[in-house]
Write a protein that holds these residues in place. Sequence first.
Motif, PDB file in Angstrom:
ATOM      1  N   VAL A 131       0.857  -1.206   0.000  1.00  0.00           N
ATOM      2  CA  VAL A 131       0.000   0.000   0.000  1.00  0.00           C
ATOM      3  C   VAL A 131       0.887   1.249   0.000  1.00  0.00           C
ATOM      4  O   VAL A 131       1.755   1.404   0.855  1.00  0.00           O
ATOM      5  N   ILE A 132       0.677   2.158  -0.970  1.00  0.00           N
ATOM      6  CA  ILE A 132       1.481   3.392  -1.026  1.00  0.00           C
ATOM      7  C   ILE A 132       0.659   4.652  -0.780  1.00  0.00           C
ATOM      8  O   ILE A 132       1.173   5.744  -0.706  1.00  0.00           O
ATOM      9  N   SER A 133      -0.656   4.506  -0.678  1.00  0.00           N
ATOM     10  CA  SER A 133      -1.487   5.679  -0.431  1.00  0.00           C
ATOM     11  C   SER A 133      -2.831   5.240   0.112  1.00  0.00           C
ATOM     12  O   SER A 133      -3.227   4.082  -0.050  1.00  0.00           O
ATOM     13  N   GLU A 134      -3.522   6.179   0.754  1.00  0.00           N
ATOM     14  CA  GLU A 134      -4.895   5.876   1.153  1.00  0.00           C
ATOM     15  C   GLU A 134      -5.731   7.104   0.798  1.00  0.00           C
ATOM     16  O   GLU A 134      -5.191   8.175   0.523  1.00  0.00           O
ATOM     17  N   VAL A 135      -7.044   6.948   0.780  1.00  0.00           N
ATOM     18  CA  VAL A 135      -7.911   8.043   0.344  1.00  0.00           C
ATOM     19  C   VAL A 135      -8.899   8.400   1.445  1.00  0.00           C
ATOM     20  O   VAL A 135      -9.612   7.524   1.945  1.00  0.00           O
ATOM     21  N   THR A 136      -8.921   9.682   1.804  1.00  0.00           N
ATOM     22  CA  THR A 136      -9.882  10.131   2.815  1.00  0.00           C
ATOM     23  C   THR A 136     -11.142  10.643   2.109  1.00  0.00           C
ATOM     24  O   THR A 136     -11.128  10.874   0.897  1.00  0.00           O
ATOM     25  N   VAL A 137     -12.179  10.848   2.898  1.00  0.00           N
ATOM     26  CA  VAL A 137     -13.424  11.398   2.343  1.00  0.00           C
ATOM     27  C   VAL A 137     -13.141  12.780   1.739  1.00  0.00           C
ATOM     28  O   VAL A 137     -13.602  13.109   0.638  1.00  0.00           O
ATOM     29  N   LYS A 180      -1.802   9.289  -4.020  1.00  0.00           N
ATOM     30  CA  LYS A 180      -0.717   8.783  -4.877  1.00  0.00           C
ATOM     31  C   LYS A 180      -1.236   7.590  -5.670  1.00  0.00           C
ATOM     32  O   LYS A 180      -1.206   6.459  -5.199  1.00  0.00           O
ATOM     33  N   GLY A 181      -1.739   7.841  -6.859  1.00  0.00           N
ATOM     34  CA  GLY A 181      -2.311   6.757  -7.650  1.00  0.00           C
ATOM     35  C   GLY A 181      -1.862   6.780  -9.091  1.00  0.00           C
ATOM     36  O   GLY A 181      -2.499   6.186  -9.963  1.00  0.00           O
ATOM     37  N   GLY A 224      -0.080  14.738 -12.333  1.00  0.00           N
ATOM     38  CA  GLY A 224      -1.435  14.779 -11.790  1.00  0.00           C
ATOM     39  C   GLY A 224      -2.210  16.057 -12.076  1.00  0.00           C
ATOM     40  O   GLY A 224      -3.407  16.126 -11.790  1.00  0.00           O
ATOM     41  N   ASN A 225      -1.540  17.086 -12.632  1.00  0.00           N
ATOM     42  CA  ASN A 225      -2.281  18.328 -12.906  1.00  0.00           C
ATOM     43  C   ASN A 225      -3.307  18.081 -14.015  1.00  0.00           C
ATOM     44  O   ASN A 225      -3.227  17.084 -14.740  1.00  0.00           O
ATOM     45  N   VAL A 226      -4.259  18.991 -14.139  1.00  0.00           N
ATOM     46  CA  VAL A 226      -5.400  18.742 -15.039  1.00  0.00           C
ATOM     47  C   VAL A 226      -4.962  18.397 -16.469  1.00  0.00           C
ATOM     48  O   VAL A 226      -5.432  17.423 -17.064  1.00  0.00           O
TER      49      VAL A 226
END
Length: 430
Positions: A30-36, A47-48, A230-232
């Motif tokens: 696991v390298i990242s997690e996502v909050t609400v 980080k995806g 990751g920018n638009v």
Amino acid sequence: MSLLHDKLAKIIPPLREETRNLVKANASLVISEVTVAQAFGGMRGVKGLVCDTSLVEPDKGLIIRGYPILDIQDRLPEDIFWLLVAGELPTEEESADLRKDLAERKGVPQYVWDVLHAMPEDSHPMCMFDTAILAMERESEFRRRYSEGMKKTEYWEPMLEDSLNLIAKLPEIAAGVYRIRYKKGDRNASNPGLDMGADYVAMLGIGDRTGEFANLMRLYLTLHSDHEGGNVSANTCHTVGSALSDAYYAVSAGLNGLAGPLHGLANQECLKFVLSLQEKFGGVPSDEALKEFAWETLNSGQVIPGYGHAVLRVPDPRYVAFREFGLRVCGDDPVFQIVDKLFNVVPGVLKEHGKAKNPWPNVDAGSGSLLYHFGLREFDYYTVLFSVSRALGMLSQLIVNRALGTAITRPKSVTTDWVKAQTEKAQAGA
Ligand code: CMX
């Protein structure tokens, strides 16, 4: 074959192998997690995605393949493209070979000009630029080779071809958009003997008595070339390209994102802001007057263009580079002086306001005043310049992704009800 092609042909197979092994050996780490907050907040900080062309460090700014941008600001934009895609700066011989290759690819098909001339007179220059790129899609070598049934391991080669063809033609298209949109008379032909920055300035036809406008253009094209994945604009280009849409589709799509006022269009908004200050105060305002104006802007619910950033937490080094250029070349220009004074005032106001996570200037804060100084005064054109540069990064990322066989993008979306259910579960467990 070009030296860049040969170099990539050498480095890609081991890179592909290394990436495959890295994923295989660590697939479930696991390298990242996502909050609400992140799920509802533009996925900020999740980080995806993997992007090796460049990295933006919150406290350092843009780093291209290990080089802080200020350390390579004097390199030609063509050299930066080589660095982005190949991971190393080119030697003199390699740099000359790339420029020769690009020179041979110059020349925009007539049908592109026909399309641009057919557009309404008040079309936005970004819409014209993106349309021209899309109109050229029939030139795609990737699409031709794909329809003939090329092997996956060969994808990067026609992507490189398409990229080089686009890079060679973009300054001419951009200069053509300028001359058509603002009724500047005939287009100026591209000169194969000039580098990208100098040729672009010559084709704009504004004049450059001192040669400093060409220097500014080279700097501009170098500084804006890439800003990680990751920018638009980069993310959009990547997503479209991940469906194996060719470079014409993908870059045009990415640039449509750059045309948004929170992204690349901010540079036109910025100069508008500075000129409105000059008009309101009849010259260079005092720090006190600037402070008041900044508060008025915030209190009316508007953002201060050129300030803040999704990732950066220091003054953008690209702003610093433009400021140094301005101090050297046009320190007595009132528009540049207002930009410089804003730097003294706005960060303090934004800190006191307390909303923006980053109160410092970004790249768009200063570039417009320099373009204005050299006579490029149609500020709704500025994002086109940004686009010519950013295409270098987007195309490099496309080539690398085709080389590595990066998968089609498909993150999972969830419904608000699903999020609510998770929050209820979490509360029940608490
Ligand atoms: N002026 C006023 N308010 C600002 C601000 C600014 N310059 N920068 C951020 N804020 C506000 C945000 O609007 C947000 O307000 P809400 O909570 O009411 O929505 C709050 O501060 C928090 O935002 P943030 O987390 O600091 O910034 P984001 O990552 O959401 O947005 C950016 C980043 C660049 C869009 C934002 O700073 C902004 O709108 N800046 C002005 C436009 C600009 O200069 N854009 C160019 C960026 C460079 C580029 O990508 O090309």
